[in-house]
Write a protein that holds these residues in place. Structure first.
Motif, PDB file in Angstrom:
ATOM      1  N   PRO A 104       0.813  -1.229   0.000  1.00  0.00           N
ATOM      2  CA  PRO A 104       0.000   0.000   0.000  1.00  0.00           C
ATOM      3  C   PRO A 104       0.843   1.274   0.000  1.00  0.00           C
ATOM      4  O   PRO A 104       0.417   2.310  -0.509  1.00  0.00           O
ATOM      5  CB  PRO A 104      -0.817  -0.116   1.291  1.00  0.00           C
ATOM      6  CG  PRO A 104      -0.846  -1.575   1.599  1.00  0.00           C
ATOM      7  CD  PRO A 104       0.447  -2.126   1.112  1.00  0.00           C
ATOM      8  N   GLU A 105       2.046   1.206   0.560  1.00  0.00           N
ATOM      9  CA  GLU A 105       2.915   2.384   0.600  1.00  0.00           C
ATOM     10  C   GLU A 105       3.298   2.829  -0.810  1.00  0.00           C
ATOM     11  O   GLU A 105       3.422   4.026  -1.084  1.00  0.00           O
ATOM     12  CB  GLU A 105       4.173   2.070   1.418  1.00  0.00           C
ATOM     13  CG  GLU A 105       5.182   3.207   1.482  1.00  0.00           C
ATOM     14  CD  GLU A 105       4.665   4.410   2.249  1.00  0.00           C
ATOM     15  OE1 GLU A 105       5.317   5.468   2.194  1.00  0.00           O
ATOM     16  OE2 GLU A 105       3.604   4.309   2.908  1.00  0.00           O
ATOM     17  N   THR A 106       3.470   1.854  -1.711  1.00  0.00           N
ATOM     18  CA  THR A 106       3.791   2.190  -3.091  1.00  0.00           C
ATOM     19  C   THR A 106       2.687   3.024  -3.714  1.00  0.00           C
ATOM     20  O   THR A 106       2.945   4.043  -4.374  1.00  0.00           O
ATOM     21  CB  THR A 106       4.004   0.903  -3.918  1.00  0.00           C
ATOM     22  OG1 THR A 106       5.098   0.169  -3.382  1.00  0.00           O
ATOM     23  CG2 THR A 106       4.276   1.235  -5.379  1.00  0.00           C
ATOM     24  N   TRP A 107       1.454   2.606  -3.508  1.00  0.00           N
ATOM     25  CA  TRP A 107       0.327   3.314  -4.121  1.00  0.00           C
ATOM     26  C   TRP A 107       0.028   4.613  -3.387  1.00  0.00           C
ATOM     27  O   TRP A 107      -0.504   5.547  -3.986  1.00  0.00           O
ATOM     28  CB  TRP A 107      -0.889   2.390  -4.157  1.00  0.00           C
ATOM     29  CG  TRP A 107      -0.596   1.210  -5.017  1.00  0.00           C
ATOM     30  CD1 TRP A 107      -0.328  -0.062  -4.622  1.00  0.00           C
ATOM     31  CD2 TRP A 107      -0.437   1.228  -6.451  1.00  0.00           C
ATOM     32  NE1 TRP A 107      -0.035  -0.861  -5.692  1.00  0.00           N
ATOM     33  CE2 TRP A 107      -0.096  -0.102  -6.827  1.00  0.00           C
ATOM     34  CE3 TRP A 107      -0.545   2.203  -7.427  1.00  0.00           C
ATOM     35  CZ2 TRP A 107       0.131  -0.447  -8.157  1.00  0.00           C
ATOM     36  CZ3 TRP A 107      -0.319   1.865  -8.750  1.00  0.00           C
ATOM     37  CH2 TRP A 107       0.007   0.553  -9.105  1.00  0.00           C
ATOM     38  N   ARG A 108       0.403   4.687  -2.101  1.00  0.00           N
ATOM     39  CA  ARG A 108       0.274   5.970  -1.415  1.00  0.00           C
ATOM     40  C   ARG A 108       1.238   6.991  -2.027  1.00  0.00           C
ATOM     41  O   ARG A 108       0.886   8.147  -2.263  1.00  0.00           O
ATOM     42  CB  ARG A 108       0.570   5.813   0.079  1.00  0.00           C
ATOM     43  CG  ARG A 108       0.250   7.071   0.895  1.00  0.00           C
ATOM     44  CD  ARG A 108       0.901   7.023   2.263  1.00  0.00           C
ATOM     45  NE  ARG A 108       2.350   7.097   2.176  1.00  0.00           N
ATOM     46  CZ  ARG A 108       3.017   8.243   1.969  1.00  0.00           C
ATOM     47  NH1 ARG A 108       2.363   9.378   1.830  1.00  0.00           N
ATOM     48  NH2 ARG A 108       4.335   8.228   1.921  1.00  0.00           N
ATOM     49  N   LEU A 109       2.463   6.533  -2.299  1.00  0.00           N
ATOM     50  CA  LEU A 109       3.434   7.405  -2.949  1.00  0.00           C
ATOM     51  C   LEU A 109       2.976   7.799  -4.350  1.00  0.00           C
ATOM     52  O   LEU A 109       3.117   8.951  -4.773  1.00  0.00           O
ATOM     53  CB  LEU A 109       4.796   6.712  -3.028  1.00  0.00           C
ATOM     54  CG  LEU A 109       5.570   6.564  -1.723  1.00  0.00           C
ATOM     55  CD1 LEU A 109       6.740   5.608  -1.911  1.00  0.00           C
ATOM     56  CD2 LEU A 109       6.064   7.919  -1.253  1.00  0.00           C
ATOM     57  N   TRP A 161      -0.121   7.931  -5.426  1.00  0.00           N
ATOM     58  CA  TRP A 161      -1.243   8.859  -5.310  1.00  0.00           C
ATOM     59  C   TRP A 161      -0.746  10.261  -4.944  1.00  0.00           C
ATOM     60  O   TRP A 161      -1.197  11.249  -5.518  1.00  0.00           O
ATOM     61  CB  TRP A 161      -2.231   8.362  -4.267  1.00  0.00           C
ATOM     62  CG  TRP A 161      -3.237   9.417  -3.860  1.00  0.00           C
ATOM     63  CD1 TRP A 161      -3.343  10.041  -2.656  1.00  0.00           C
ATOM     64  CD2 TRP A 161      -4.277   9.975  -4.686  1.00  0.00           C
ATOM     65  NE1 TRP A 161      -4.362  10.954  -2.674  1.00  0.00           N
ATOM     66  CE2 TRP A 161      -4.954  10.936  -3.907  1.00  0.00           C
ATOM     67  CE3 TRP A 161      -4.683   9.762  -6.000  1.00  0.00           C
ATOM     68  CZ2 TRP A 161      -6.013  11.680  -4.404  1.00  0.00           C
ATOM     69  CZ3 TRP A 161      -5.733  10.508  -6.500  1.00  0.00           C
ATOM     70  CH2 TRP A 161      -6.389  11.440  -5.709  1.00  0.00           C
ATOM     71  N   PHE A 162       0.197  10.357  -4.008  1.00  0.00           N
ATOM     72  CA  PHE A 162       0.730  11.659  -3.627  1.00  0.00           C
ATOM     73  C   PHE A 162       1.429  12.325  -4.804  1.00  0.00           C
ATOM     74  O   PHE A 162       1.291  13.537  -5.033  1.00  0.00           O
ATOM     75  CB  PHE A 162       1.709  11.494  -2.458  1.00  0.00           C
ATOM     76  CG  PHE A 162       2.274  12.797  -1.964  1.00  0.00           C
ATOM     77  CD1 PHE A 162       1.519  13.642  -1.152  1.00  0.00           C
ATOM     78  CD2 PHE A 162       3.562  13.186  -2.316  1.00  0.00           C
ATOM     79  CE1 PHE A 162       2.036  14.838  -0.705  1.00  0.00           C
ATOM     80  CE2 PHE A 162       4.090  14.376  -1.866  1.00  0.00           C
ATOM     81  CZ  PHE A 162       3.322  15.213  -1.051  1.00  0.00           C
TER      82      PHE A 162
END
Length: 544
Positions: A54-59, A61-62
């Motif tokens: 999920p951290e990958t997609w948070r990055l 998205w940001f």
């Protein structure tokens, strides 16, 4: 028929030979290193895990959200400036044309420090504003290029039928400008999504994008699989932006061909004064960070001082630099010269090939041209860290081991410059009347002589502008250079980043002084480029 077929075969062979250098350069110094890094990530077996994190997609998205915010601001700010450049005839508009381009070619460390002077604590808002600051020129110059060719009589007819100025703009002018706006927005999004120096300086460890996270995972954590996964996500976004930009650019070129050029610049009337005023206001806002940086370079706790400039002759507090600031400046000049020469050779040859493919009948030639055009833009959208690390793991296989060569940094910088050279030279080459070339060929001139006698004189200004523009961009390049430059041979932007990361008031003053020098050189260069590179009153700079 046999003679015609022979000429076509000869032309095809010559075209293939011309294409060999730019295509080979991209294959060896871009595709190979990138594929090598991605391949290492896959072989490590962690790409699937990283993609599912999920951290990958948070990055992701940001990155997308901040890039979209910067793009929106750049478009909204750029349209009034485009109106000013395309439709307004007032004293000082020529200066506006030059000044609006300055932010686009400023080194990222300069812009980062300029915004840090205004917002010392950094944050998301200054980060978004800084990326928009860079790219207002892309919107203004691209949209004004089409706007100046639009026939104003359609909007005047709508006004005569009772439409308000706003409705006439919304229903007539804006749809006609849509291809240029979409093309500019796609390129701006691409630049913002791959921004590195600005995010590093203003975001720090609190706000990370895909680009800075790739750097962190590659350099600090040695997490190649994670970096490869992020590169793939970034690459997919880049391809989408390039596809939108190519489609919009094609629509824009068709729109220009459907309209003859009209001299439409005049004094504003009525509500147009508000739009022109908004354009001047945007320019004033663009100059604010620049003025803040200049003031910061001479500001100390004890008052105004040029101590930072004088200290550039040394190595900074506690030996922050292994060379003096002036030595770093000389290294920057030499490196930028090598990178520009290389980029001009590759970029001009690529432009010649693209024009020839466009003039060659058949879908195959057109498809090859469009594919090559997109491929030439890819280096702008792939992480500079990925390319730089790829150099370190691949170039030892070439004769001479380029990893230890002084050409390593110029090669990486040339990759950034080549797409910009192509975007500047290609439209001018396409505008050369093909009948002139055919007449010269009929009189017995070979391809080389046709280029020397016809193309070169007509494109000379554009070539000079492209070389100057590329030189300024190379002078301030930070992404790949920060990864490849050795501590004993830093360029000035790398030296600035080193100084700003070290404690000490003198180091901070040296960093701002070095940024001020870079900015002054940039302003002078842009003024010269805009003067000598203009064609028919409009510079090709910024025509993406």
């Amino acid at each position: 028929m046999a003679f015609t077929a022979g000429r076509l075969n000869t032309r095809g062979t010559g075209l293939a030979l011309l294409a060999l250098l730019p295509v080979g350069f991209l294959a060896v110094f871009f595709a190979w290193p990138v594929v090598a890094i991605v391949g290492r990530g896959f072989s490590a077996g962690g790409v699937g895990t990283a993609v599912a994190d999920p951290e990958t997609w948070r990055l992701a998205w940001f990155t997308v959200a901040t890039a979209a915010g910067s793009t929106l601001i750049a478009v909204l700010a750029g349209i009034p400036v485009a109106f000013l450049l395309a439709r307004v005839r007032l004293p000082g508009v020529g200066l506006v044309r030059t000044l609006v381009l300055v932010p686009f070619v400023l080194p990222t460390v300069v812009v980062g420090l300029a915004f840090r002077a205004l917002w010392p604590d950094g944050g998301i808002f200054p980060l978004i504003l800084a990326n928009a600051f860079f790219n207002v020129a892309v919107v203004a110059r691209t949209v004004s290029g089409l706007w100046s060719h639009l026939d104003p009589r359609a909007a005047e007819a709508a006004r005569a039928l009772g439409a308000s100025p706003w409705r006439a703009f919304r229903s007539v002018t804006l749809p006609a400008l849509a291809p240029a706006i979409a093309s500019a927005a796609a390129v701006v999004f691409l630049f913002c999504a791959t921004s590195f120096g600005v995010v590093l300086i203003l975001g720090g460890s609190r706000f990370r994008t895909l680009e800075t996270e790739i750097y962190l995972r590659t350099v600090d954590l040695l997490d190649l699989s994670g970096a490869a996964a992020l590169s793939l996500v970034q690459f997919a976004a880049v391809l989408g932006a390039l596809a939108v930009g190519a489609l919009a650019r094609r629509r824009r070129e068709n729109a220009v061909r459907l309209r003859s050029h009209h001299e439409t610049a005049r004094r504003p009337k009525g509500g147009e004064w508000w739009v022109a005023s908004a354009g001047y206001a945007v320019l004033a806002l663009l100059m604010t960070p620049i003025v803040a940086l200049l003031l910061e370079s001479v500001s100390t706790e004890d008052g105004w001082s040029f101590a930072g400039y004088r200290a550039l002759a040394g190595h900074g507090t506690r030996g922050a630099l292994q060379v003096s600031g002036w030595d770093a400046a000389m290294i920057s000049l030499r490196t930028a010269t090598d990178a520009t020469l290389l980029a001009m050779v590759v970029g001009v040859l690529a432009s010649v090939v693209l024009v020839a493919l466009r003039r060659t009948p058949g879908r195959l030639a057109r498809g090859m041209g469009e594919t090559m055009d997109v491929a030439l833009m890819l280096p702008l959208g792939v992480s500079a860290v990925t390319v730089g690390f790829g150099y370190l793991v691949t170039l030892d296989a070439l004769p001479g081991d380029l990893r230890t060569s002084p050409l390593l940094v110029p090669l990486a910088q040339a990759l950034v410059i080549i797409p910009l050279v192509v975007r500047m030279v290609l439209p001018v080459l396409r505008s050369v009347d093909v009948r002139l070339r055919q007449a010269a060929s009929t009189l017995g001139a070979g391809p080389a002589r046709v280029w020397r006698e016809i193309d070169l004189p007509l494109t000379a200004r554009s070539l000079v502008a492209a070389a100057g523009f590329g030189y300024v961009v190379a002078l301030g390049e930070f992404g790949a250079t920060s990864f490849l430059a050795r501590p004993d041979t830093p360029t000035l932007p790398v030296a600035v980043a080193t100084l700003i990361s070290r404690p000490g008031a003198l180091n901070n003053q040296m960093a701002y002084a070095a940024c001020a020098m870079l900015m002054i050189v940039t302003v002078v260069a842009v003024a010269l480029i805009d003067r000598f590179g203009s064609v028919r009153g409009h510079s090709s700079v910024g025509e993406f």
